[in-house]
Design an enzyme around this catalytic site. Structure first.
Site, PDB file in Angstrom:
ATOM      1  N   ALA A   1       0.879  -1.170   0.000  1.00 22.52           N
ATOM      2  CA  ALA A   1       0.000   0.000   0.000  1.00 22.52           C
ATOM      3  C   ALA A   1       0.916   1.219   0.000  1.00 22.52           C
ATOM      4  O   ALA A   1       2.070   1.140   0.436  1.00 22.52           O
ATOM      5  CB  ALA A   1      -0.874  -0.015   1.245  1.00 22.52           C
TER       6      ALA A   1
ATOM      7  N   GLY B   1       0.454  -4.825   1.160  1.00 24.20           N
ATOM      8  CA  GLY B   1      -0.713  -4.869   0.273  1.00 24.20           C
ATOM      9  C   GLY B   1      -0.451  -5.646  -1.003  1.00 24.20           C
ATOM     10  O   GLY B   1      -1.380  -6.209  -1.599  1.00 24.20           O
TER      11      GLY B   1
ATOM     12  N   GLU C   1      -0.891  -9.213  -0.005  1.00 25.41           N
ATOM     13  CA  GLU C   1      -2.328  -9.441   0.194  1.00 25.41           C
ATOM     14  C   GLU C   1      -3.066  -9.521  -1.148  1.00 25.41           C
ATOM     15  O   GLU C   1      -4.008 -10.296  -1.301  1.00 25.41           O
ATOM     16  CB  GLU C   1      -2.910  -8.324   1.071  1.00 25.41           C
ATOM     17  CG  GLU C   1      -2.370  -8.392   2.497  1.00 25.41           C
ATOM     18  CD  GLU C   1      -2.697  -7.176   3.325  1.00 25.41           C
ATOM     19  OE1 GLU C   1      -2.238  -6.070   2.956  1.00 25.41           O
ATOM     20  OE2 GLU C   1      -3.404  -7.310   4.326  1.00 25.41           O
TER      21      GLU C   1
ATOM     22  N   GLU D   1       4.138  -4.958   7.596  1.00 26.70           N
ATOM     23  CA  GLU D   1       3.392  -3.878   8.268  1.00 26.70           C
ATOM     24  C   GLU D   1       3.844  -3.614   9.691  1.00 26.70           C
ATOM     25  O   GLU D   1       3.908  -2.466  10.135  1.00 26.70           O
ATOM     26  CB  GLU D   1       1.874  -4.192   8.259  1.00 26.70           C
ATOM     27  CG  GLU D   1       1.219  -4.079   6.894  1.00 26.70           C
ATOM     28  CD  GLU D   1       1.248  -5.387   6.109  1.00 26.70           C
ATOM     29  OE1 GLU D   1       2.004  -6.314   6.467  1.00 26.70           O
ATOM     30  OE2 GLU D   1       0.514  -5.482   5.109  1.00 26.70           O
TER      31      GLU D   1
HETATM   32  N1  COA Z   1       4.605   3.027  -0.770  1.00 27.09           N
HETATM   33  C1  COA Z   1       5.004   4.168  -1.373  1.00 27.09           C
HETATM   34  N2  COA Z   1       6.116   4.271  -2.081  1.00 27.09           N
HETATM   35  C2  COA Z   1       6.892   3.185  -2.199  1.00 27.09           C
HETATM   36  C3  COA Z   1       6.548   1.957  -1.603  1.00 27.09           C
HETATM   37  C4  COA Z   1       5.347   1.906  -0.859  1.00 27.09           C
HETATM   38  N3  COA Z   1       4.915   0.781  -0.283  1.00 27.09           N
HETATM   39  N4  COA Z   1       7.512   1.051  -1.868  1.00 27.09           N
HETATM   40  C5  COA Z   1       8.423   1.700  -2.618  1.00 27.09           C
HETATM   41  N5  COA Z   1       8.049   2.977  -2.822  1.00 27.09           N
HETATM   42  C6  COA Z   1       8.750   4.019  -3.583  1.00 27.09           C
HETATM   43  C7  COA Z   1       9.945   4.576  -2.836  1.00 27.09           C
HETATM   44  O1  COA Z   1       9.523   5.568  -1.912  1.00 27.09           O
HETATM   45  C8  COA Z   1      10.761   5.129  -3.969  1.00 27.09           C
HETATM   46  O2  COA Z   1      10.182   6.337  -4.384  1.00 27.09           O
HETATM   47  P1  COA Z   1      11.144   7.637  -4.684  1.00 27.09           P
HETATM   48  O3  COA Z   1      12.066   7.183  -5.795  1.00 27.09           O
HETATM   49  O4  COA Z   1      10.186   8.694  -5.119  1.00 27.09           O
HETATM   50  O5  COA Z   1      11.861   7.914  -3.415  1.00 27.09           O
HETATM   51  C9  COA Z   1      10.508   4.117  -5.087  1.00 27.09           C
HETATM   52  O6  COA Z   1       9.303   3.442  -4.752  1.00 27.09           O
HETATM   53  C10 COA Z   1      11.603   3.087  -5.220  1.00 27.09           C
HETATM   54  O7  COA Z   1      11.762   2.443  -3.966  1.00 27.09           O
HETATM   55  P2  COA Z   1      13.176   2.310  -3.205  1.00 27.09           P
HETATM   56  O8  COA Z   1      12.882   2.172  -1.747  1.00 27.09           O
HETATM   57  O9  COA Z   1      14.076   3.422  -3.611  1.00 27.09           O
HETATM   58  O10 COA Z   1      13.710   0.931  -3.811  1.00 27.09           O
HETATM   59  P3  COA Z   1      14.737  -0.086  -3.136  1.00 27.09           P
HETATM   60  O11 COA Z   1      15.122  -1.034  -4.209  1.00 27.09           O
HETATM   61  O12 COA Z   1      15.826   0.649  -2.431  1.00 27.09           O
HETATM   62  O13 COA Z   1      13.876  -0.855  -2.017  1.00 27.09           O
HETATM   63  C11 COA Z   1      11.936  -2.001  -1.144  1.00 27.09           C
HETATM   64  C12 COA Z   1      12.804  -1.692  -2.386  1.00 27.09           C
HETATM   65  C13 COA Z   1      10.709  -2.746  -1.633  1.00 27.09           C
HETATM   66  C14 COA Z   1      12.740  -2.858  -0.169  1.00 27.09           C
HETATM   67  C15 COA Z   1      11.561  -0.683  -0.456  1.00 27.09           C
HETATM   68  O14 COA Z   1      11.011   0.190  -1.440  1.00 27.09           O
HETATM   69  C16 COA Z   1      10.532  -0.851   0.626  1.00 27.09           C
HETATM   70  O15 COA Z   1      10.856  -1.289   1.713  1.00 27.09           O
HETATM   71  N6  COA Z   1       9.240  -0.484   0.337  1.00 27.09           N
HETATM   72  C17 COA Z   1       8.186  -0.558   1.304  1.00 27.09           C
HETATM   73  C18 COA Z   1       7.743  -1.984   1.513  1.00 27.09           C
HETATM   74  C19 COA Z   1       6.652  -2.054   2.559  1.00 27.09           C
HETATM   75  O16 COA Z   1       6.866  -1.874   3.730  1.00 27.09           O
HETATM   76  N7  COA Z   1       5.437  -2.366   2.093  1.00 27.09           N
HETATM   77  C20 COA Z   1       4.320  -2.568   2.938  1.00 27.09           C
HETATM   78  C21 COA Z   1       3.512  -1.354   3.071  1.00 27.09           C
HETATM   79  S1  COA Z   1       2.110  -1.663   4.104  1.00 27.09           S
END
Ligand code: COA
Length: 258
Positions: A64, A109, A112, A132
């Site tokens: 999400a 999400g 899910e 989460e």
């Molecule tokens: N919501 C909003 N934006 C997200 C996102 C999310 N769940 N997951 C990734 N993004 C965005 C990042 O903010 C980044 O945006 P930006 O370039 O404008 O800063 C872009 O996607 C790329 O992500 P980034 O974190 O730079 O990639 P990475 O390869 O370093 O890491 C992940 C990948 C998946 C490990 C990391 O993005 C992450 O931990 N995301 C969240 C995962 C999460 O907790 N999801 C559950 C949410 S309930």
């Protein structure tokens, strides 16, 4: 539609979530588009199976949208949760098999969403989990309910309570993912599998799907009553007559979906 790409071929609709700059994270707009896309697919008799994937080679859906969630009040949070749940319920109950092609991160999400699909294929670089709790949250789009139903309570708790990410091999080992397929062939294989289902009798496929989905909400007596009713109803279809006749006549059946 804004964040979705769709493509139809041989009875299969491929829906690609296309927000690669945010790793296909689901904000409210994308959730609404997804719901509308599945309502449309459910109502279109030309669509017999669906493949759902994410654009790019890095993410199915990274969750999400955390930026959107960070500013929500408790009431808005509850509403955000209900809207996602409703959209995912529509996916699960669209009456057509939905195959998730998990081409990378499927987190929160995104996990899910994959769980709301009926069958899951994943590429070897997939990372799947419910992080989460690492954000001070809990799964909010059905994960606390579907995850244990698919892999069992102990395994679901292992991943939901730790917020860890499993790789594709582990997801396959615990039955969260049906098949692991090399990235370049992932969508192609998911689509080929969907086409195989699409070539079968659609009403029978739907009845079978509905009975299996009902099994998690019903006791075995009610479930078997439902099964007997749908089994009987299948005898009323032209496709059942065609399928059994074709078997006797040693030819391929031609199903028409009625
Ligand atoms: N919501 C909003 N934006 C997200 C996102 C999310 N769940 N997951 C990734 N993004 C965005 C990042 O903010 C980044 O945006 P930006 O370039 O404008 O800063 C872009 O996607 C790329 O992500 P980034 O974190 O730079 O990639 P990475 O390869 O370093 O890491 C992940 C990948 C998946 C490990 C990391 O993005 C992450 O931990 N995301 C969240 C995962 C999460 O907790 N999801 C559950 C949410 S309930």
């Amino acid at each position: 539609m804004g964040h979705l790409l769709t493509e139809d071929a041989d009875g299969v609709r491929r829906i690609t979530i296309n927000r690669p700059d945010k790793l296909n994270a689901l904000n409210s707009a994308v959730v609404a588009e997804l719901e509308a896309a599945f309502v449309a697919a459910a109502g279109d008799p030309a669509v017999r199976a669906i493949v759902l994937t994410g654009s790019g080679e890095k993410a199915f859906v990274a969750g999400a949208d955390i930026a959107e969630m960070s500013g929500l009040s408790p009431l808005e949070g509850a509403e955000f949760g209900r809207r996602g749940q409703r959209a995912f319920d529509r996916i699960e109950n669209c009456g057509k098999p939905v195959i998730a092609a998990i081409n990378g991160f499927a987190l929160g999400g995104g996990c899910e969403l994959a769980l709301a699909c009926h069958i899951r294929f994943a590429s070897p670089n997939a990372k799947i989990g419910e992080p989460e709790v690492t954000l001070g949250l809990i799964p909010g789009w059905g994960g606390s309910q579907r995850f244990p139903r698919i892999v069992g309570q102990g395994r679901a708790l292992e991943w939901i309570l730790s917020g860890g990410m499993m790789d594709a091999a582990e997801a396959h080992r615990i039955g969260l993912v049906n098949r692991v397929v090399e990235q370049p062939k992932l969508v192609e294989e998911a689509t080929a599998f969907a086409k195989k289902i699409a070539s079968l009798a659609p009403v029978a496929v739907r009845f079978a799907l509905e009975c299996v989905l009902a099994s998690s909400a019903m006791g075995i007596d009610d479930g078997q009553r439902l099964e007997a009713t749908k089994f009987g109803l299948a005898f009323s279809t032209d496709d059942m007559k065609e399928g059994t006749k074709a078997f006797v006549e040693k030819r391929k059946p031609a199903y028409r979906g009625r």
